[in-house]
Scaffold this motif. Structure first.
Motif, mmCIF file in Angstrom:
data_model
loop_
_atom_site.group_PDB
_atom_site.id
_atom_site.type_symbol
_atom_site.label_atom_id
_atom_site.label_comp_id
_atom_site.label_asym_id
_atom_site.label_seq_id
_atom_site.Cartn_x
_atom_site.Cartn_y
_atom_site.Cartn_z
ATOM 1 N N PRO A 122 -6.097 -8.540 -27.058
ATOM 2 C CA PRO A 122 -5.825 -9.843 -26.464
ATOM 3 C C PRO A 122 -4.411 -9.897 -25.887
ATOM 4 C CG PRO A 122 -6.166 -10.014 -28.846
ATOM 5 C CD PRO A 122 -6.336 -8.584 -28.462
ATOM 6 N N LYS A 123 -4.260 -10.656 -24.804
ATOM 7 C CA LYS A 123 -2.954 -10.779 -24.150
ATOM 8 C C LYS A 123 -2.089 -11.804 -24.878
ATOM 9 C CE LYS A 123 -3.965 -9.696 -19.346
ATOM 10 N NZ LYS A 123 -3.869 -10.180 -17.981
ATOM 11 N N GLY A 124 -0.812 -11.496 -24.955
ATOM 12 C CA GLY A 124 0.141 -12.452 -25.469
ATOM 13 C C GLY A 124 0.563 -13.388 -24.344
ATOM 14 N N ALA A 125 1.317 -14.413 -24.670
ATOM 15 C CA ALA A 125 1.741 -15.388 -23.662
ATOM 16 C C ALA A 125 2.583 -14.730 -22.575
ATOM 17 C CB ALA A 125 2.520 -16.515 -24.332
ATOM 18 N N ALA A 126 3.506 -13.852 -22.963
ATOM 19 C CA ALA A 126 4.366 -13.202 -21.969
ATOM 20 C C ALA A 126 3.549 -12.296 -21.051
ATOM 21 C CB ALA A 126 5.464 -12.404 -22.659
ATOM 22 N N ASP A 127 2.562 -11.584 -21.625
ATOM 23 C CA ASP A 127 1.703 -10.725 -20.806
ATOM 24 C C ASP A 127 0.919 -11.557 -19.794
ATOM 25 O OD1 ASP A 127 2.521 -8.488 -22.210
ATOM 26 O OD2 ASP A 127 0.879 -8.639 -23.651
ATOM 27 N N PHE A 128 0.427 -12.701 -20.258
ATOM 28 C CA PHE A 128 -0.337 -13.579 -19.373
ATOM 29 C C PHE A 128 0.542 -14.082 -18.227
ATOM 30 C CE2 PHE A 128 -1.559 -17.901 -18.152
ATOM 31 C CZ PHE A 128 -2.821 -17.642 -17.628
ATOM 32 N N LEU A 129 1.748 -14.529 -18.562
ATOM 33 C CA LEU A 129 2.647 -15.045 -17.529
ATOM 34 C C LEU A 129 3.047 -13.954 -16.539
ATOM 35 C CD1 LEU A 129 4.924 -17.360 -19.686
ATOM 36 C CD2 LEU A 129 3.119 -18.056 -18.120
ATOM 37 N N GLN A 130 3.254 -12.748 -17.019
ATOM 38 C CA GLN A 130 3.651 -11.651 -16.137
ATOM 39 C C GLN A 130 2.509 -11.225 -15.219
ATOM 40 O OE1 GLN A 130 5.192 -8.727 -18.847
ATOM 41 N NE2 GLN A 130 7.236 -9.626 -18.828
ATOM 42 N N SER A 131 1.276 -11.499 -15.624
ATOM 43 C CA SER A 131 0.144 -11.095 -14.791
ATOM 44 C C SER A 131 -0.049 -12.019 -13.592
ATOM 45 C CB SER A 131 -1.145 -11.054 -15.625
ATOM 46 O OG SER A 131 -1.521 -12.359 -16.021
ATOM 47 N N ASN A 132 0.607 -13.166 -13.584
ATOM 48 C CA ASN A 132 0.514 -14.112 -12.474
ATOM 49 C C ASN A 132 1.818 -14.057 -11.689
ATOM 50 O OD1 ASN A 132 0.993 -16.685 -11.091
ATOM 51 N ND2 ASN A 132 -0.954 -17.300 -11.996
ATOM 52 N N ASP A 133 1.732 -13.715 -10.397
ATOM 53 C CA ASP A 133 2.941 -13.542 -9.580
ATOM 54 C C ASP A 133 3.828 -14.785 -9.559
ATOM 55 O OD1 ASP A 133 2.220 -10.963 -8.999
ATOM 56 O OD2 ASP A 133 1.259 -11.477 -7.093
ATOM 57 N N GLY A 134 3.218 -15.945 -9.432
ATOM 58 C CA GLY A 134 3.999 -17.181 -9.362
ATOM 59 C C GLY A 134 4.723 -17.476 -10.660
ATOM 60 N N LEU A 135 4.037 -17.268 -11.774
ATOM 61 C CA LEU A 135 4.656 -17.526 -13.070
ATOM 62 C C LEU A 135 5.628 -16.424 -13.462
ATOM 63 C CD1 LEU A 135 1.566 -18.895 -15.012
ATOM 64 C CD2 LEU A 135 3.442 -20.198 -14.025
ATOM 65 N N ALA A 136 5.344 -15.198 -13.074
ATOM 66 C CA ALA A 136 6.219 -14.077 -13.417
ATOM 67 C C ALA A 136 7.612 -14.263 -12.828
ATOM 68 C CB ALA A 136 5.609 -12.761 -12.948
ATOM 69 N N ALA A 137 7.691 -14.906 -11.669
ATOM 70 C CA ALA A 137 8.994 -15.142 -11.035
ATOM 71 C C ALA A 137 9.842 -16.113 -11.859
ATOM 72 C CB ALA A 137 8.796 -15.684 -9.625
ATOM 73 N N LEU A 138 9.196 -16.938 -12.688
ATOM 74 C CA LEU A 138 9.933 -17.904 -13.500
ATOM 75 C C LEU A 138 10.481 -17.311 -14.793
ATOM 76 C CD1 LEU A 138 7.560 -20.984 -13.186
ATOM 77 C CD2 LEU A 138 9.712 -20.609 -11.997
ATOM 78 N N LEU A 139 9.912 -16.215 -15.245
ATOM 79 C CA LEU A 139 10.317 -15.657 -16.539
ATOM 80 C C LEU A 139 11.803 -15.347 -16.652
ATOM 81 C CD1 LEU A 139 7.299 -13.425 -17.555
ATOM 82 C CD2 LEU A 139 8.043 -15.568 -18.550
ATOM 83 N N PRO A 140 12.454 -14.728 -15.665
ATOM 84 C CA PRO A 140 13.896 -14.487 -15.805
ATOM 85 C C PRO A 140 14.697 -15.786 -15.930
ATOM 86 C CG PRO A 140 12.997 -13.134 -14.047
ATOM 87 C CD PRO A 140 11.924 -14.079 -14.469
#
Length: 161
Positions: free
Chosen positions: A17-35
């Motif tokens: 199962p994916k963790g929250a960070a993995d899920f967010l990184q898999s979406n281009d729009g959300l991945a840009a927000l992680l930093p």
């Protein structure tokens, strides 16, 4: 008619199962927000390290163009925090943050959840005996197994406490 498996696919062998960070990184729009989220969390942590009791109710709202915007839940805390701004700014600069200005916004928000303490009900000995007897006299059928286990656990918990 829709089957349940259409909504909840069965896990495949070897599928993790994916963790929250993995899920967010898999979406281009959300991945840009992680930093940006990581930077804000680090800034929040650094502010709380200097002013732990005061910063419990405060949040970092924005950090952009070397300006830091903090939120407080009321004007009284904002006034106390304002007195600490030079010290906070010096601490943040020493920690590697380039902060040229700090602004405070009063934002009344819903109260933060506090720990809820529940009172343990004390059962009289007669009630414990009655529940114990009920657990022993119920038919040991698949439908009653959960109830019997719950009765035994409750009686054991109250007798131990």
């Amino acid at each position: 008619m829709l089957r349940q498996s259409q909504f909840h696919p069965a896990p495949q062998a070897g599928h993790k199962p994916k963790g929250a960070a993995d899920f967010l990184q898999s979406n281009d729009g959300l991945a840009a927000l992680l930093p940006a989220v990581a930077r804000m969390a680090a800034l929040q942590k650094d502010c709380a390290a200097l002013l732990p009791t005061m910063f419990e109710a405060c949040d970092v709202l924005q950090y952009d163009a070397d300006q830091l915007v903090l939120s407080t839940p009321n004007a009284a805390l904002a006034a106390k925090l304002k007195q600490q701004l030079p010290k906070l700014q010096a601490h943040l600069i020493k920690g590697g943050w380039q902060v040229n200005a700090i602004r405070i916004k009063v934002q009344v928000s819903k109260p933060r959840a506090s720990a809820v303490f529940t009172k343990q009900i004390e059962l009289p000995p007669q009630a414990l005996s009655a529940f114990d007897q009920l657990g022993k006299t119920l038919e040991n059928s698949p439908g009653n197994q959960t109830l019997i286990a719950a009765l035994k656990a409750m009686v054991a918990r109250h007798r131990a406490g």
